[in-house]
Design an enzyme around this catalytic site. Sequence first.
Site, PDB file in Angstrom:
ATOM      1  N   ASP A  47       0.877  -1.188   0.000  1.00 58.15           N
ATOM      2  CA  ASP A  47       0.000   0.000   0.000  1.00 58.15           C
ATOM      3  C   ASP A  47       0.901   1.221   0.000  1.00 58.15           C
ATOM      4  OD1 ASP A  47      -3.223   0.443   1.168  1.00 58.15           O
ATOM      5  OD2 ASP A  47      -1.870   2.155   1.042  1.00 58.15           O
ATOM      6  N   GLY A  92      -7.527   1.714  -4.236  1.00 54.30           N
ATOM      7  CA  GLY A  92      -8.433   2.675  -4.852  1.00 54.30           C
ATOM      8  C   GLY A  92      -9.170   3.487  -3.826  1.00 54.30           C
ATOM      9  N   ARG A 101     -20.536   3.444  -8.427  1.00 56.74           N
ATOM     10  CA  ARG A 101     -19.238   2.814  -8.681  1.00 56.74           C
ATOM     11  C   ARG A 101     -18.567   3.445  -9.899  1.00 56.74           C
ATOM     12  NH1 ARG A 101     -22.372  -2.027  -7.377  1.00 56.74           N
ATOM     13  NH2 ARG A 101     -21.831  -2.652  -5.282  1.00 56.74           N
ATOM     14  N   VAL A 131     -10.399  -6.184  -7.888  1.00 57.97           N
ATOM     15  CA  VAL A 131     -11.571  -5.982  -7.016  1.00 57.97           C
ATOM     16  C   VAL A 131     -12.014  -4.521  -7.071  1.00 57.97           C
ATOM     17  CG1 VAL A 131     -12.369  -5.996  -4.605  1.00 57.97           C
ATOM     18  CG2 VAL A 131     -11.002  -7.897  -5.466  1.00 57.97           C
ATOM     19  N   ASN A 133     -13.294  -0.956  -7.845  1.00 61.75           N
ATOM     20  CA  ASN A 133     -14.452  -0.533  -8.650  1.00 61.75           C
ATOM     21  C   ASN A 133     -14.175   0.685  -9.519  1.00 61.75           C
ATOM     22  OD1 ASN A 133     -16.597  -2.339  -8.155  1.00 61.75           O
ATOM     23  ND2 ASN A 133     -16.741  -1.559  -6.074  1.00 61.75           N
ATOM     24  N   VAL A 135     -15.429  -2.428 -11.231  1.00 62.13           N
ATOM     25  CA  VAL A 135     -14.531  -3.555 -11.479  1.00 62.13           C
ATOM     26  C   VAL A 135     -14.491  -3.992 -12.951  1.00 62.13           C
ATOM     27  CG1 VAL A 135     -16.197  -5.354 -10.819  1.00 62.13           C
ATOM     28  CG2 VAL A 135     -13.770  -5.779 -10.557  1.00 62.13           C
ATOM     29  N   ASP A 161     -22.271 -10.329  -5.478  1.00 62.09           N
ATOM     30  CA  ASP A 161     -23.690 -10.066  -5.765  1.00 62.09           C
ATOM     31  C   ASP A 161     -24.459 -11.390  -5.793  1.00 62.09           C
ATOM     32  OD1 ASP A 161     -23.234  -7.084  -7.244  1.00 62.09           O
ATOM     33  OD2 ASP A 161     -21.642  -8.552  -7.404  1.00 62.09           O
ATOM     34  N   SER A 163     -23.658 -14.049  -4.196  1.00 65.51           N
ATOM     35  CA  SER A 163     -23.727 -14.541  -2.826  1.00 65.51           C
ATOM     36  C   SER A 163     -24.824 -13.787  -2.048  1.00 65.51           C
ATOM     37  CB  SER A 163     -22.345 -14.376  -2.197  1.00 65.51           C
ATOM     38  OG  SER A 163     -22.403 -14.364  -0.836  1.00 65.51           O
ATOM     39  N   ARG A 164     -24.956 -12.497  -2.348  1.00 71.05           N
ATOM     40  CA  ARG A 164     -26.058 -11.732  -1.727  1.00 71.05           C
ATOM     41  C   ARG A 164     -27.409 -12.261  -2.208  1.00 71.05           C
ATOM     42  NH1 ARG A 164     -22.623  -6.304  -2.697  1.00 71.05           N
ATOM     43  NH2 ARG A 164     -21.747  -6.114  -0.597  1.00 71.05           N
ATOM     44  N   HIS A 188     -20.920  -5.481 -12.457  1.00 71.45           N
ATOM     45  CA  HIS A 188     -21.022  -5.401 -10.996  1.00 71.45           C
ATOM     46  C   HIS A 188     -21.489  -3.975 -10.711  1.00 71.45           C
ATOM     47  CE1 HIS A 188     -20.200  -5.512  -6.752  1.00 71.45           C
ATOM     48  NE2 HIS A 188     -19.303  -4.554  -6.856  1.00 71.45           N
TER      49      HIS A 188
HETATM   50  P1  6V0 Z   1      -9.991   1.790   1.317  1.00 68.68           P
HETATM   51  O1  6V0 Z   1     -10.278   1.294   2.697  1.00 68.68           O
HETATM   52  O2  6V0 Z   1      -9.976   3.263   1.076  1.00 68.68           O
HETATM   53  O3  6V0 Z   1      -8.598   1.164   0.875  1.00 68.68           O
HETATM   54  C1  6V0 Z   1      -7.974   1.437  -0.331  1.00 68.68           C
HETATM   55  C2  6V0 Z   1      -6.486   1.371  -0.068  1.00 68.68           C
HETATM   56  O4  6V0 Z   1      -5.827   1.537  -1.316  1.00 68.68           O
HETATM   57  C3  6V0 Z   1      -5.979   2.457   0.876  1.00 68.68           C
HETATM   58  O5  6V0 Z   1      -5.297   1.883   1.980  1.00 68.68           O
HETATM   59  C4  6V0 Z   1      -5.044   3.275  -0.004  1.00 68.68           C
HETATM   60  O6  6V0 Z   1      -3.913   3.790   0.698  1.00 68.68           O
HETATM   61  C5  6V0 Z   1      -4.636   2.247  -1.038  1.00 68.68           C
HETATM   62  N1  6V0 Z   1      -4.099   2.844  -2.262  1.00 68.68           N
HETATM   63  C6  6V0 Z   1      -4.542   3.935  -2.919  1.00 68.68           C
HETATM   64  N2  6V0 Z   1      -3.753   4.171  -3.978  1.00 68.68           N
HETATM   65  C7  6V0 Z   1      -2.807   3.216  -4.003  1.00 68.68           C
HETATM   66  C8  6V0 Z   1      -1.722   2.923  -4.853  1.00 68.68           C
HETATM   67  N3  6V0 Z   1      -1.452   3.694  -5.913  1.00 68.68           N
HETATM   68  N4  6V0 Z   1      -0.953   1.841  -4.560  1.00 68.68           N
HETATM   69  C9  6V0 Z   1      -1.219   1.056  -3.504  1.00 68.68           C
HETATM   70  N5  6V0 Z   1      -2.242   1.293  -2.647  1.00 68.68           N
HETATM   71  C10 6V0 Z   1      -3.021   2.348  -2.899  1.00 68.68           C
HETATM   72  O7  6V0 Z   1     -11.023   1.176   0.266  1.00 68.68           O
HETATM   73  P2  6V0 Z   1     -11.725  -0.267   0.336  1.00 68.68           P
HETATM   74  O8  6V0 Z   1     -10.724  -1.276   0.752  1.00 68.68           O
HETATM   75  O9  6V0 Z   1     -13.005  -0.161   1.075  1.00 68.68           O
HETATM   76  O10 6V0 Z   1     -12.109  -0.501  -1.183  1.00 68.68           O
HETATM   77  C11 6V0 Z   1     -11.102  -0.706  -2.161  1.00 68.68           C
HETATM   78  C12 6V0 Z   1     -11.707  -0.862  -3.522  1.00 68.68           C
HETATM   79  O11 6V0 Z   1     -12.459  -2.073  -3.597  1.00 68.68           O
HETATM   80  C13 6V0 Z   1     -12.684   0.253  -3.909  1.00 68.68           C
HETATM   81  O12 6V0 Z   1     -12.521   0.549  -5.277  1.00 68.68           O
HETATM   82  C14 6V0 Z   1     -14.041  -0.380  -3.666  1.00 68.68           C
HETATM   83  O13 6V0 Z   1     -15.043   0.232  -4.426  1.00 68.68           O
HETATM   84  C15 6V0 Z   1     -13.746  -1.791  -4.108  1.00 68.68           C
HETATM   85  N6  6V0 Z   1     -14.695  -2.785  -3.643  1.00 68.68           N
HETATM   86  C16 6V0 Z   1     -15.095  -3.686  -4.548  1.00 68.68           C
HETATM   87  C17 6V0 Z   1     -16.007  -4.648  -4.214  1.00 68.68           C
HETATM   88  C18 6V0 Z   1     -16.419  -5.641  -5.257  1.00 68.68           C
HETATM   89  O14 6V0 Z   1     -17.321  -6.431  -5.012  1.00 68.68           O
HETATM   90  N7  6V0 Z   1     -15.806  -5.644  -6.446  1.00 68.68           N
HETATM   91  C19 6V0 Z   1     -16.534  -4.729  -2.914  1.00 68.68           C
HETATM   92  C20 6V0 Z   1     -16.100  -3.856  -1.992  1.00 68.68           C
HETATM   93  C21 6V0 Z   1     -15.160  -2.799  -2.300  1.00 68.68           C
END
Ligand code: 6V0
Length: 327
Positions: A47, A92, A101, A131, A133, A135, A161, A163-164, A188
Amino acid sequence: MTVEALAEDTRRRRRTKLGIVGAGAVGATLAYAALMRGVAQTVSLFDVNAAKVHAEALDLSHGIQFVPMAHVEGSDDIGVLADSDVIVFTAGAKQKPGQSRLDLAESTIAIVRAILPRLVEVAPDAVHIMVTNPVDVVTYAALKVSGLPPERLFGWGTVLDSSRLRFLLAEHTGVAAQSVHAYVVGEHGDSELPLWSSASIGSVPLLQWRRPDGRIALDEEARGRIATDVVQSAYRVIEGKGATNYAIGLAATRIVEAVLYDERRILPVSSLLDDYHGISDVCLSVPAIVHAGGVGERVQAPMTDAELAGLRASADAVRETARRFGF
Ligand code: 6V0
């Protein structure tokens, strides 16, 4: 399982490395779920937030005594992911209340452009699971940016989705979620759709499932309500606690296992389609066989005309967004 098979399973787990990009709500919970299930010998987190990734790795390491043998590492140096067998991309921006999204696309695509080439460099043989979004668009962009073969990079898609959907159908009919077989396909996101016509409960087609009083359990009204609930589920969780993490952590662990252990599970992942019911050149979720090489054959699920029209509309929606970002 025979003693030999058990020993081989243990040996495989000892050799495997799971890499996770992003140690936020999703990445850290995935690491936790993976450790609990003993998925890999090494779980590595990367990260850009050094303090956060070190703290998460330390917290997880403090519990190592209580899980199957494993090693956890975390760094803001991408080299920590070197030689990973599977890399799950969760970096992200978080989805904020009221934000769709697709609104997230711009910032996440920039992150993909910056990181993907480096990931391929440090872990040239990895299977990549997106993962972040939105996605489907992110997966398409990642394929273009990385030049990886489509089977080696795919998106988490509608596994969660689905699973939901299974959870809601289980509640509605009073059977275990594990006995419900139903898939959500498409984007998604808001244009996704359940495949009602091929869903079943045990061996009974879902549309023929009856309540104890003999009435059909899932009439059109009930199906509509459940389909809306599936789409709204994530928004409701985000409204209440700011992020979704547990179900996605468990679901992502399942797909990682399918790859690491060559399970050939049928999962609705988002992959590049090539003449799937006539749909091509878009990443979209359809049931597909997931194995050690990544995503394999897309299963030609039977669909009604209305379901096929829904899938085509979903493909158009994802394509249009991808185009907006130059893909
Ligand atoms: P979060 O808790 O903000 O974590 C994201 C992490 O990414 C943070 O710790 C950031 O520091 C880190 N980050 C940002 N930029 C970089 C980079 N360039 N290199 C490395 N790390 C970086 O977000 P959360 O974990 O809740 O969600 C992450 C992503 O997953 C989002 O895009 C959500 O929308 C997505 N999800 C997708 C789901 C799915 O079903 N596909 C479900 C839940 C969340």
